[in-house]
Scaffold this motif. Sequence first.
Motif, PDB file in Angstrom:
ATOM      1  N   TYR A 148       0.827  -1.209   0.000  1.00 45.60           N
ATOM      2  CA  TYR A 148       0.000   0.000   0.000  1.00 45.60           C
ATOM      3  C   TYR A 148       0.860   1.257   0.000  1.00 45.60           C
ATOM      4  O   TYR A 148       2.050   1.233   0.297  1.00 45.60           O
ATOM      5  CB  TYR A 148      -0.973   0.006   1.190  1.00 45.60           C
ATOM      6  CG  TYR A 148      -0.343   0.173   2.556  1.00 45.60           C
ATOM      7  CD1 TYR A 148      -0.220   1.436   3.141  1.00 45.60           C
ATOM      8  CD2 TYR A 148       0.105  -0.935   3.281  1.00 45.60           C
ATOM      9  CE1 TYR A 148       0.329   1.598   4.390  1.00 45.60           C
ATOM     10  CE2 TYR A 148       0.662  -0.784   4.546  1.00 45.60           C
ATOM     11  CZ  TYR A 148       0.768   0.474   5.089  1.00 45.60           C
ATOM     12  OH  TYR A 148       1.323   0.627   6.336  1.00 45.60           O
TER      13      TYR A 148
ATOM     14  N   LEU B 295      -3.712   3.815   0.579  1.00 45.24           N
ATOM     15  CA  LEU B 295      -4.300   3.301  -0.644  1.00 45.24           C
ATOM     16  C   LEU B 295      -3.619   1.991  -1.021  1.00 45.24           C
ATOM     17  O   LEU B 295      -2.410   1.825  -0.788  1.00 45.24           O
ATOM     18  CB  LEU B 295      -4.136   4.292  -1.804  1.00 45.24           C
ATOM     19  CG  LEU B 295      -4.534   5.754  -1.561  1.00 45.24           C
ATOM     20  CD1 LEU B 295      -3.316   6.586  -1.190  1.00 45.24           C
ATOM     21  CD2 LEU B 295      -5.183   6.340  -2.812  1.00 45.24           C
TER      22      LEU B 295
ATOM     23  N   ASN C 120      -6.896   2.320  -4.666  1.00 41.81           N
ATOM     24  CA  ASN C 120      -8.180   2.356  -3.963  1.00 41.81           C
ATOM     25  C   ASN C 120      -7.934   2.750  -2.508  1.00 41.81           C
ATOM     26  O   ASN C 120      -7.037   2.205  -1.857  1.00 41.81           O
ATOM     27  CB  ASN C 120      -8.855   0.991  -4.016  1.00 41.81           C
ATOM     28  CG  ASN C 120      -9.142   0.540  -5.432  1.00 41.81           C
ATOM     29  OD1 ASN C 120      -9.792   1.262  -6.191  1.00 41.81           O
ATOM     30  ND2 ASN C 120      -8.652  -0.635  -5.801  1.00 41.81           N
ATOM     31  N   ILE C 121      -8.717   3.690  -1.986  1.00 40.56           N
ATOM     32  CA  ILE C 121      -8.549   4.146  -0.608  1.00 40.56           C
ATOM     33  C   ILE C 121      -8.957   3.036   0.346  1.00 40.56           C
ATOM     34  O   ILE C 121     -10.065   2.503   0.274  1.00 40.56           O
ATOM     35  CB  ILE C 121      -9.372   5.414  -0.353  1.00 40.56           C
ATOM     36  CG1 ILE C 121      -8.847   6.571  -1.224  1.00 40.56           C
ATOM     37  CG2 ILE C 121      -9.325   5.797   1.126  1.00 40.56           C
ATOM     38  CD1 ILE C 121      -9.733   7.789  -1.218  1.00 40.56           C
TER      39      ILE C 121
END
Length: 326
Positions: free
Chosen positions: A273, A297, A302-303
């Motif tokens: 991440y 993310l 993608n958060i």
Amino acid sequence: MDTGTHIVMGLALAGLSTLDPEVAANSTTATAVMIGTIVGSQAPDIDTVLKLRNNAVYIRNHRGITHSIPAVLLWPIGITAVIYPFFPEANLLHLWLWTFLAVFLHVFVDIFNGYGTQALRPFSPKWVALGMINTFDPIIFGLHVLGLIVWGLGAHPGFTFLVVYAVLVAYYIIRFFAQRKVVQEVKTLIPDATDIIISPTMKFSQWRIAVMNKHQFFVGRAYKNDVTILDQFNRVKVPSSPVIEAAKKDKNLSAFLSFSPVYRWEVDEYNDYYEVKFIDLRYRSKDHYPFVAVVQLDLDLNIQSSYTGWIFSEEKLRKKLEILPG
């Protein structure tokens, strides 16, 4: 100001209102005005309940619309409309006037904090923060409490608080010139400064300092007129990278950026991440910058987790994010 100070200010205005002949001559009006000033002195901070939702909503909205020009006009009307039916013999105009003064004074004194308000809405979304008075100022609170004690001992409340507010006007003037001296000293140390943010502390002679020029950030402290620069950072423009742009879509980071005028940023890549961190430079405390926004993310941008607010240890931040460091 803090809730306690706003409460004692509401009581002080109730005492001051006894100088109004309409209030002094009618006990019903006096009772209604006391309720109006106490409620009016608290009403703009009703947005504090937003903290129950999350920090992002609170940071974006606290001292926003509830402290705006329309709100200052509407709060007294709404409060008076609720109180008056219970006291129909009260003087409606004077009830409204004292309630309006309580609301106006609440917003007015908040402007002098480092946090500030959006008092110019809807004409401007700019945060008005003069940075002269701490959110809790022991001198302001103490003078109000002293006035209430003197009132309780039998002194005339109107004249008592007339003296209190005369002293407070002088105090604000003293704070203004004290802050100006700090600003001049900062300009001497950093003559090419483009932005200077001076924030008060609870201690009369101590100030927090955040300064920008074209190339650097400076963070420091002032004791009286003695300014010390504690940290310096190169001023690096936030890039339009895919990671940053994805992080900016997060509600916590968006709220932070809507509020913070001076910050630095970091991007770290771990095994699985990315972590984007923005750090407000105005609130340095014990070698730490507690007001942050952090977005994590996955590798597809993608958060996964985010947080904004005041945090005082890395361990607590990790618990808020619920993701362990890579």
